[in-house]
Design a protein around this motif. Structure first.
Motif, PDB file in Angstrom:
ATOM      1  N   PHE A  79      -5.512   2.832  -0.951  1.00 23.60           N
ATOM      2  CA  PHE A  79      -5.582   2.799   0.467  1.00 23.60           C
ATOM      3  C   PHE A  79      -3.866   2.135   0.790  1.00 23.60           C
ATOM      4  N   LEU A  80      -3.180   1.604  -0.402  1.00 23.58           N
ATOM      5  CA  LEU A  80      -1.606   1.275  -0.508  1.00 23.58           C
ATOM      6  C   LEU A  80      -0.753   2.969  -0.137  1.00 23.58           C
ATOM      7  N   LEU A  81      -1.233   3.595  -0.961  1.00 16.34           N
ATOM      8  CA  LEU A  81      -0.320   4.965  -1.514  1.00 16.34           C
ATOM      9  C   LEU A  81      -0.629   5.929   0.393  1.00 16.34           C
ATOM     10  N   HIS A  82      -1.927   5.792   1.176  1.00 17.91           N
ATOM     11  CA  HIS A  82      -1.590   6.396   2.577  1.00 17.91           C
ATOM     12  C   HIS A  82      -1.061   5.094   3.525  1.00 17.91           C
ATOM     13  N   LEU A  83      -1.005   4.031   3.127  1.00 20.55           N
ATOM     14  CA  LEU A  83      -0.366   2.888   3.975  1.00 20.55           C
ATOM     15  C   LEU A  83       1.233   2.877   4.052  1.00 20.55           C
ATOM     16  N   ILE A  84       1.688   3.717   2.405  1.00 20.63           N
ATOM     17  CA  ILE A  84       2.927   3.644   1.884  1.00 20.63           C
ATOM     18  C   ILE A  84       3.751   4.570   3.242  1.00 20.63           C
ATOM     19  N   TYR A  85       2.870   6.246   2.595  1.00 20.74           N
ATOM     20  CA  TYR A  85       2.784   7.165   2.893  1.00 20.74           C
ATOM     21  C   TYR A  85       2.987   7.351   4.545  1.00 20.74           C
ATOM     22  N   GLY A  86       2.539   6.099   6.200  1.00 19.15           N
ATOM     23  CA  GLY A  86       2.510   6.031   6.341  1.00 19.15           C
ATOM     24  C   GLY A  86       4.026   5.238   7.140  1.00 19.15           C
ATOM     25  N   PHE A  87       4.220   4.497   7.249  1.00 18.20           N
ATOM     26  CA  PHE A  87       5.525   3.831   6.868  1.00 18.20           C
ATOM     27  C   PHE A  87       7.152   4.998   6.392  1.00 18.20           C
ATOM     28  N   ALA A  95       9.795   4.369   1.179  1.00 16.04           N
ATOM     29  CA  ALA A  95       8.822   4.671  -0.092  1.00 16.04           C
ATOM     30  C   ALA A  95       8.606   4.657  -1.169  1.00 16.04           C
ATOM     31  N   ASP A  96      10.183   5.198  -1.409  1.00 16.17           N
ATOM     32  CA  ASP A  96      10.364   5.900  -3.068  1.00 16.17           C
ATOM     33  C   ASP A  96      10.009   4.273  -3.911  1.00 16.17           C
ATOM     34  N   GLU A  97      10.598   2.934  -3.857  1.00 15.18           N
ATOM     35  CA  GLU A  97      10.472   2.217  -5.242  1.00 15.18           C
ATOM     36  C   GLU A  97       9.036   1.527  -4.791  1.00 15.18           C
ATOM     37  N   PRO A  98       8.431   1.761  -3.855  1.00 15.80           N
ATOM     38  CA  PRO A  98       7.474   1.140  -4.068  1.00 15.80           C
ATOM     39  C   PRO A  98       6.315   2.444  -4.114  1.00 15.80           C
ATOM     40  N   LEU A  99       6.294   3.212  -4.381  1.00 14.13           N
ATOM     41  CA  LEU A  99       5.173   4.818  -4.682  1.00 14.13           C
ATOM     42  C   LEU A  99       5.434   4.813  -6.576  1.00 14.13           C
ATOM     43  N   ALA A 100       6.962   4.453  -6.837  1.00  8.99           N
ATOM     44  CA  ALA A 100       7.350   4.169  -8.323  1.00  8.99           C
ATOM     45  C   ALA A 100       6.705   3.425  -8.276  1.00  8.99           C
ATOM     46  N   LEU A 101       6.365   2.125  -7.965  1.00  9.02           N
ATOM     47  CA  LEU A 101       4.972   1.037  -8.832  1.00  9.02           C
ATOM     48  C   LEU A 101       4.284   1.065  -9.451  1.00  9.02           C
ATOM     49  N   SER A 112      -1.974  -4.038 -12.528  1.00  9.67           N
ATOM     50  CA  SER A 112      -2.314  -3.684 -10.478  1.00  9.67           C
ATOM     51  C   SER A 112      -0.773  -4.512  -9.902  1.00  9.67           C
ATOM     52  N   PRO A 113       0.260  -3.125  -9.690  1.00  2.00           N
ATOM     53  CA  PRO A 113       1.486  -4.332  -9.274  1.00  2.00           C
ATOM     54  C   PRO A 113       1.485  -4.412  -7.830  1.00  2.00           C
ATOM     55  N   TRP A 114       0.424  -4.838  -7.189  1.00  2.00           N
ATOM     56  CA  TRP A 114      -0.244  -4.248  -5.888  1.00  2.00           C
ATOM     57  C   TRP A 114       1.446  -5.015  -5.024  1.00  2.00           C
ATOM     58  N   SER A 115       1.379  -6.250  -5.923  1.00  5.32           N
ATOM     59  CA  SER A 115       2.044  -7.222  -5.137  1.00  5.32           C
ATOM     60  C   SER A 115       3.226  -7.553  -5.139  1.00  5.32           C
ATOM     61  N   SER A 116       3.753  -6.355  -5.719  1.00  8.26           N
ATOM     62  CA  SER A 116       4.892  -6.134  -6.849  1.00  8.26           C
ATOM     63  C   SER A 116       5.440  -4.895  -5.457  1.00  8.26           C
ATOM     64  N   ALA A 117       4.990  -4.261  -4.975  1.00  3.06           N
ATOM     65  CA  ALA A 117       4.874  -2.674  -4.641  1.00  3.06           C
ATOM     66  C   ALA A 117       4.384  -3.077  -3.245  1.00  3.06           C
ATOM     67  N   ILE A 118       3.729  -4.000  -2.867  1.00  5.49           N
ATOM     68  CA  ILE A 118       4.310  -5.149  -1.294  1.00  5.49           C
ATOM     69  C   ILE A 118       5.657  -5.387  -1.275  1.00  5.49           C
ATOM     70  N   ILE A 152      -5.269  -7.192  -0.731  1.00  7.90           N
ATOM     71  CA  ILE A 152      -4.661  -6.210  -0.285  1.00  7.90           C
ATOM     72  C   ILE A 152      -3.917  -6.638   0.907  1.00  7.90           C
ATOM     73  N   VAL A 153      -5.156  -6.825   2.181  1.00  6.15           N
ATOM     74  CA  VAL A 153      -4.343  -6.974   3.665  1.00  6.15           C
ATOM     75  C   VAL A 153      -4.137  -7.449   4.139  1.00  6.15           C
ATOM     76  N   ASP A 154      -4.744  -8.914   3.389  1.00  6.22           N
ATOM     77  CA  ASP A 154      -4.759  -9.857   3.304  1.00  6.22           C
ATOM     78  C   ASP A 154      -3.356 -11.031   2.839  1.00  6.22           C
ATOM     79  N   TYR A 155      -2.898 -10.632   1.893  1.00  9.68           N
ATOM     80  CA  TYR A 155      -1.157 -10.636   1.821  1.00  9.68           C
ATOM     81  C   TYR A 155      -0.367 -10.080   2.935  1.00  9.68           C
ATOM     82  N   LEU A 156      -0.808  -8.408   3.033  1.00 11.60           N
ATOM     83  CA  LEU A 156       0.270  -7.647   3.581  1.00 11.60           C
ATOM     84  C   LEU A 156       0.836  -8.487   5.306  1.00 11.60           C
TER      85      LEU A 156
END
Length: 244
Positions: A79-87, A95-101, A112-118, A152-156
């Protein structure tokens, strides 16, 4: 990079509108009200034209991140990969830094560093985005299959800049933990299937302008009662009417 093999780019493109699609200004204007809200929820059964209505938003020069979900997208990383690619399609350098995380997430599944990526994505959007951006998650009910992805969606919703407007199109209620909070604050626009259903005027226009058929008020009433205002069978119904 590892992300490339996980991305299905067709999910990030809105569907092509059929030439027989009736533009409904009433619905488009309602959807544009999303710019006044943090979150918009469109809930209706299959066939009520959620995807078509949202695709019409993309017909003009608006900033839209489109993401059509299916069951595999309930996976948090997918989910997060597709969302970040969409942006990244709109803003190439964010996208580079969030994708690296996220890449570090796949190497160590215990972390699971999704909060850091977001948060990193949010900081970049705060700098780069100075106009409304609509994030459309089509068939968002699939996210209900993962409590973590819903989180994750709630966090977004809580973290994104206020000019980022999330639109969830779903057949069923979305189990967002923070929905009551956002609803009390007046930050949720809700559109249901009664609002999406064709009106008598729209039905008359559809059959007159698309199928060359002039229906009486009684015929329109019977058609709406039979179809419950659904859109999915518009072309089939039109063909049947022409054959009679």
């Amino acid at each position: 990079m590892f992300q490339d093999r996980l991305i299905l780019r067709t999910k990030l493109a809105p569907p092509r509108l059929h030439r027989d699609t009736l533009h409904r200004e009433r619905i488009t204007k309602r959807l544009l009200d999303a710019s006044d809200y943090r979150l918009t929820i469109i809930q209706a059964g299959a066939g009520y034209g959620k995807t078509t209505a949202l695709a019409e938003l993309d017909a003009e020069d608006r900033k839209i991140v489109w993401y059509h979900l299916d069951p595999v997208d309930a996976d948090p990383l997918t989910f997060l990969l597709h969302l970040i690619y969409g942006f990244s399609k709109l803003f190439a350098d964010i996208a580079d830094e969030p994708l690296a995380l996220l890449e570090s997430w796949e190497r160590d599944v215990k972390d699971s560093p999704w909060s850091s990526a977001i948060d990193t994505l949010t900081n970049s959007l705060t700098v780069e985005v100075n106009e409304p951006v609509y994030v459309i998650l089509d068939d968002a009910h699939y996210l209900n299959d993962s409590a973590e992805t819903i989180q994750i969606v709630d966090y977004l919703i809580g973290r994104f800049p206020q000019n980022i407007h999330i639109i969830l199109a779903s057949r069923y209620p979305i189990k967002l933990p923070g929905s009551a909070y956002w609803r009390v604050r007046g930050e949720i626009l809700e559109i249901n299937q009664d609002e999406l259903a064709f009106t008598e005027d729209e039905t008359e226009s559809l059959f007159k302008n698309r199928y060359g058929l002039s229906l009486t008020a009684h015929q329109i009433s019977l058609l709406l009662n039979k179809s419950e205002g659904w859109r999915s069978d518009d072309r089939r119904v039109g063909k049947e009417c022409r054959s009679r």
